[in-house]
Motif scaffolding. Structure first.
Motif, PDB file in Angstrom:
ATOM      1  N   GLU A 248      -1.343  -8.407  31.631  1.00 25.93           N
ATOM      2  CA  GLU A 248      -2.458  -8.957  32.393  1.00 25.93           C
ATOM      3  C   GLU A 248      -3.348  -7.871  33.028  1.00 25.93           C
ATOM      4  OE1 GLU A 248      -4.895 -11.997  33.710  1.00 25.93           O
ATOM      5  OE2 GLU A 248      -3.212 -12.103  32.318  1.00 25.93           O
ATOM      6  N   PRO A 249      -2.773  -6.781  33.586  1.00 23.26           N
ATOM      7  CA  PRO A 249      -3.653  -5.745  34.159  1.00 23.26           C
ATOM      8  C   PRO A 249      -4.592  -5.103  33.140  1.00 23.26           C
ATOM      9  CG  PRO A 249      -1.408  -5.479  34.948  1.00 23.26           C
ATOM     10  CD  PRO A 249      -1.353  -6.493  33.853  1.00 23.26           C
ATOM     11  N   PHE A 250      -4.196  -5.093  31.845  1.00 18.71           N
ATOM     12  CA  PHE A 250      -5.090  -4.583  30.798  1.00 18.71           C
ATOM     13  C   PHE A 250      -6.193  -5.594  30.502  1.00 18.71           C
ATOM     14  CE2 PHE A 250      -1.142  -2.309  29.927  1.00 18.71           C
ATOM     15  CZ  PHE A 250      -1.579  -1.020  29.646  1.00 18.71           C
ATOM     16  N   LEU A 251      -5.829  -6.884  30.562  1.00 16.25           N
ATOM     17  CA  LEU A 251      -6.748  -7.942  30.167  1.00 16.25           C
ATOM     18  C   LEU A 251      -7.664  -8.360  31.312  1.00 16.25           C
ATOM     19  CD1 LEU A 251      -4.098 -10.136  28.301  1.00 16.25           C
ATOM     20  CD2 LEU A 251      -5.667  -8.486  27.276  1.00 16.25           C
ATOM     21  N   ASN A 252      -7.186  -8.190  32.528  1.00 17.56           N
ATOM     22  CA  ASN A 252      -7.947  -8.629  33.693  1.00 17.56           C
ATOM     23  C   ASN A 252      -7.946  -7.525  34.749  1.00 17.56           C
ATOM     24  OD1 ASN A 252      -9.215 -10.052  35.711  1.00 17.56           O
ATOM     25  ND2 ASN A 252      -7.430 -11.316  36.226  1.00 17.56           N
ATOM     26  N   PRO A 253      -8.868  -6.570  34.649  1.00 18.13           N
ATOM     27  CA  PRO A 253      -8.914  -5.433  35.590  1.00 18.13           C
ATOM     28  C   PRO A 253      -9.025  -5.846  37.052  1.00 18.13           C
ATOM     29  CG  PRO A 253     -10.408  -5.087  33.731  1.00 18.13           C
ATOM     30  CD  PRO A 253      -9.931  -6.508  33.646  1.00 18.13           C
TER      31      PRO A 253
ATOM     32  N   GLN B 134      -7.194  -7.747  38.585  1.00 16.07           N
ATOM     33  CA  GLN B 134      -5.850  -7.776  39.178  1.00 16.07           C
ATOM     34  C   GLN B 134      -5.561  -6.492  39.943  1.00 16.07           C
ATOM     35  OE1 GLN B 134      -2.247  -8.680  37.296  1.00 16.07           O
ATOM     36  NE2 GLN B 134      -2.669 -10.846  37.147  1.00 16.07           N
ATOM     37  N   ILE B 135      -6.035  -5.372  39.388  1.00 14.02           N
ATOM     38  CA  ILE B 135      -5.813  -4.082  40.042  1.00 14.02           C
ATOM     39  C   ILE B 135      -6.566  -4.047  41.368  1.00 14.02           C
ATOM     40  CG2 ILE B 135      -6.079  -1.586  39.815  1.00 14.02           C
ATOM     41  CD1 ILE B 135      -5.967  -1.977  36.762  1.00 14.02           C
ATOM     42  N   LYS B 136      -7.828  -4.545  41.349  1.00 14.96           N
ATOM     43  CA  LYS B 136      -8.650  -4.514  42.562  1.00 14.96           C
ATOM     44  C   LYS B 136      -8.158  -5.513  43.603  1.00 14.96           C
ATOM     45  CE  LYS B 136     -12.772  -3.252  39.870  1.00 14.96           C
ATOM     46  NZ  LYS B 136     -14.094  -3.717  39.397  1.00 14.96           N
ATOM     47  N   ASP B 137      -7.799  -6.724  43.162  1.00 14.71           N
ATOM     48  CA  ASP B 137      -7.425  -7.781  44.106  1.00 14.71           C
ATOM     49  C   ASP B 137      -5.990  -7.673  44.602  1.00 14.71           C
ATOM     50  OD1 ASP B 137      -9.936  -8.798  43.834  1.00 14.71           O
ATOM     51  OD2 ASP B 137      -9.379 -10.463  42.525  1.00 14.71           O
ATOM     52  N   TRP B 138      -5.097  -7.248  43.703  1.00 18.90           N
ATOM     53  CA  TRP B 138      -3.677  -7.307  44.039  1.00 18.90           C
ATOM     54  C   TRP B 138      -2.968  -5.957  43.952  1.00 18.90           C
ATOM     55  CZ3 TRP B 138      -2.772 -11.800  46.186  1.00 18.90           C
ATOM     56  CH2 TRP B 138      -3.538 -12.902  45.797  1.00 18.90           C
ATOM     57  N   GLY B 139      -3.645  -4.937  43.489  1.00 17.69           N
ATOM     58  CA  GLY B 139      -3.006  -3.629  43.384  1.00 17.69           C
ATOM     59  C   GLY B 139      -1.939  -3.572  42.317  1.00 17.69           C
ATOM     60  N   ILE B 140      -2.041  -4.480  41.322  1.00 17.11           N
ATOM     61  CA  ILE B 140      -1.069  -4.483  40.217  1.00 17.11           C
ATOM     62  C   ILE B 140      -1.592  -3.564  39.131  1.00 17.11           C
ATOM     63  CG2 ILE B 140       0.076  -5.897  38.474  1.00 17.11           C
ATOM     64  CD1 ILE B 140      -0.244  -8.283  40.380  1.00 17.11           C
ATOM     65  N   ASN B 141      -0.887  -2.479  38.906  1.00 14.10           N
ATOM     66  CA  ASN B 141      -1.346  -1.471  37.954  1.00 14.10           C
ATOM     67  C   ASN B 141      -0.880  -1.758  36.533  1.00 14.10           C
ATOM     68  OD1 ASN B 141      -2.592   0.074  39.972  1.00 14.10           O
ATOM     69  ND2 ASN B 141      -0.644   1.041  40.486  1.00 14.10           N
TER      70      ASN B 141
ATOM     71  N   ALA C 230      12.789   4.091  36.074  1.00 17.76           N
ATOM     72  CA  ALA C 230      12.303   3.999  37.456  1.00 17.76           C
ATOM     73  C   ALA C 230      10.915   3.362  37.517  1.00 17.76           C
ATOM     74  CB  ALA C 230      12.267   5.394  38.080  1.00 17.76           C
ATOM     75  N   THR C 231      10.584   2.822  38.681  1.00 14.80           N
ATOM     76  CA  THR C 231       9.280   2.185  38.894  1.00 14.80           C
ATOM     77  C   THR C 231       8.146   3.147  38.545  1.00 14.80           C
ATOM     78  OG1 THR C 231      10.225   0.900  40.697  1.00 14.80           O
ATOM     79  CG2 THR C 231       7.824   1.056  40.608  1.00 14.80           C
ATOM     80  N   GLY C 232       7.172   2.626  37.802  1.00 14.78           N
ATOM     81  CA  GLY C 232       6.032   3.440  37.389  1.00 14.78           C
ATOM     82  C   GLY C 232       6.266   4.179  36.096  1.00 14.78           C
ATOM     83  N   ARG C 233       7.483   4.046  35.553  1.00 14.45           N
ATOM     84  CA  ARG C 233       7.781   4.689  34.264  1.00 14.45           C
ATOM     85  C   ARG C 233       7.992   3.591  33.221  1.00 14.45           C
ATOM     86  NH1 ARG C 233      11.649   9.520  36.808  1.00 14.45           N
ATOM     87  NH2 ARG C 233       9.904  10.673  37.766  1.00 14.45           N
TER      88      ARG C 233
END
Length: 449
Positions: free
Chosen positions: A147-152, A154-161, A285-288
């Motif tokens: 979803e973060p690739f399809l709906n940028p 999400q990154i701005k509204d929810w901080g989901i990378n 680990a998270t982020g990997r």
């Protein structure tokens, strides 16, 4: 129009629309494309049946008891309870079923009258025109991960990378490379496989190069998906028992060094693994590589569809094989249900082996008889089935068991029904040993045991 745009316009959540497609077993090919463009036919249906979709979403969002579901759909409580347990056994401690369960989806499985849905989708997309067969649940799970690739927004509204790394895990032949390619297609990235010789140091056109150089070069390109096979072997945790090759240790270190830059460089790495159990925790680990996607062997219904697809792929309507299939009604899915039921836990590769063997057997029989009306009988089917079972080894069955263990730890909530179904199929191969008779002699009038 994208699915998310249609959902916003209709004021019905995209998640509810996705669940509706799954609950009513609609083919993805007639609803949406791989990149989530809504098909014109499905858009028309959604607009004309908006009241039902809103009712469906409202019900989906509510936590509810068996009694409430039974009352909503006017079905006996016992039938409702059985249907829910077969498909999603999770309930809250207070007796309420999770809100992801739809009363109308349960009603549909119990034979409720939803002709207005099926009449609309009566003319289904040809198997030949489908992006892929079955796996609606896996497709929608992957789409949520992406979803973060399809709906940028999400990154701005929810901080989901965006995920930097994804692990596709499953038994051999289950289609991990297919899904890696599908992910690249969904997010519009260029698919690039990391060949084995890229790892360590090698010579290309007379120049020395190594994996570090390769990875840096890929990060400079625009939107690249890197696919790395044998991920569980390369990323294995270090221990006294494991003898990890030096080039694998070097690969681990290089990836860990650069992975924090993957997102900003529009690079996604996908690892393909048979199991995730022995992968180093540092890697996970998270982020990997913190996103794990299980790739299941096809279920009974999907096996039938895959067999038909493989049997008819690239066939002209006037070809001999297609005529023979049609004469036997083997150009329809129901013909393959019985043999599919004998292919428990078969991988996609085994199904292709079956179809290749069956084609050859039909061809040989035709060449002997010159009879276009030949019967595809049990002898032909059993012969091809024997050939395909060659890969159904004890090692493969152990890999299925290990896969189930991995899924139960990492992805049980999303795939409970598939886990239970696969577990049941695997258990059918357990050998039930007869009690062993002891060898002895009659003694003092006692009976031999």
């Amino acid at each position: 129009m994208k699915l998310i745009e249609l959902a916003k316009e209709l004021n019905v959540s995209a998640e509810a629309i996705k669940q509706f497609i799954q609950d009513f077993d609609l083919e993805l090919g007639v609803c949406i494309s791989t990149n989530f463009e809504v098909k014109e036919y499905f858009e028309k249906f959604a607009r004309e049946n908006l009241d039902f979709l809103r009712l469906y979403e409202k019900d989906l969002d509510k936590t509810k008891t068996v009694e409430q579901i039974a009352e909503t759909i006017n079905q006996p409580k016992e039938k409702v309870e059985k249907a829910i347990k077969e498909n999603n056994p999770n309930i809250f401690d207070n007796g309420f079923f999770k809100s992801s369960i739809s009363s109308y989806g349960i009603d549909n499985k119990l034979g409720g009258n939803y002709k207005f849905v099926y009449n609309y989708f009566g003319h289904k997309t040809s198997l030949q025109q489908q992006d892929f067969i079955g796996y609606r649940d896996l497709f929608f799970y992957i789409s949520s991960v992406l979803e973060p690739f399809l709906n940028p927004q999400q990154i701005k509204d929810w901080g989901i990378n965006k995920p930097a790394g994804i692990i596709l895990y499953g038994p051999p032949g289950s289609g991990k490379i297919f899904w890696a390619n599908k992910i690249a297609e969904i997010i519009g990235y260029k698919f690039k496989e990391v060949k084995k010789h890229y790892l360590g140091t090698s010579f290309v056109d007379g120049n020395q190069t190594n994996f570090n150089d390769f990875l840096v070069a890929m990060m400079k390109e625009n939107k690249v998906l890197l696919f790395l096979e044998n991920f569980d072997e390369i990323m294995m945790a270090r221990s006294a028992e494991n003898n990890i090759a030096s080039c694998n240790l070097e690969t681990q270190e290089i990836i860990l060094h650069y992975i924090s830059k993957f997102e900003q460089e529009d690079l996604l790495m996908i690892g393909s693994a048979n199991s995730v159990a022995e992968i180093d925790e540092e890697i996970l680990a998270t982020g990997r590589f913190d996103v794990m996607v299980p790739v299941f062997p096809p279920n009974h219904a999907e096996r039938s569809e895959i067999i038909l697809y493989a049997m008819t792929k690239n066939l002209e309507k006037d070809s001999l094989l297609f005529k023979i299939l049609k004469n036997n009604k083997a150009d329809k899915i129901p013909f393959w249900h019985e043999v599919s039921s004998q292919m428990k836990v078969f991988s996609n590769t085994m199904l292709i082996d079956f179809t290749q063997s069956l084609k050859k057997r039909i061809k040989n029989l035709y060449q002997r008889t010159k009879n276009e009306n030949l019967i595809i009988d049990q002898t032909l089917l059993n012969g091809a089935l024997r050939d395909a079972k060659g890969k159904l080894t004890e090692e493969y069955l152990n890999q299925i068991a290990r896969f189930l263990s991995d899924v139960m730890i990492n992805n049980l909530d999303q795939f409970q029904y598939r886990v239970q179904s696969l577990k049941t199929e695997l258990e059918s191969y357990r050998v039930v040993e007869e009690p062993r008779r002891e060898i002895g002699f009659h003694h003092n009038g006692e009976e031999q045991v």
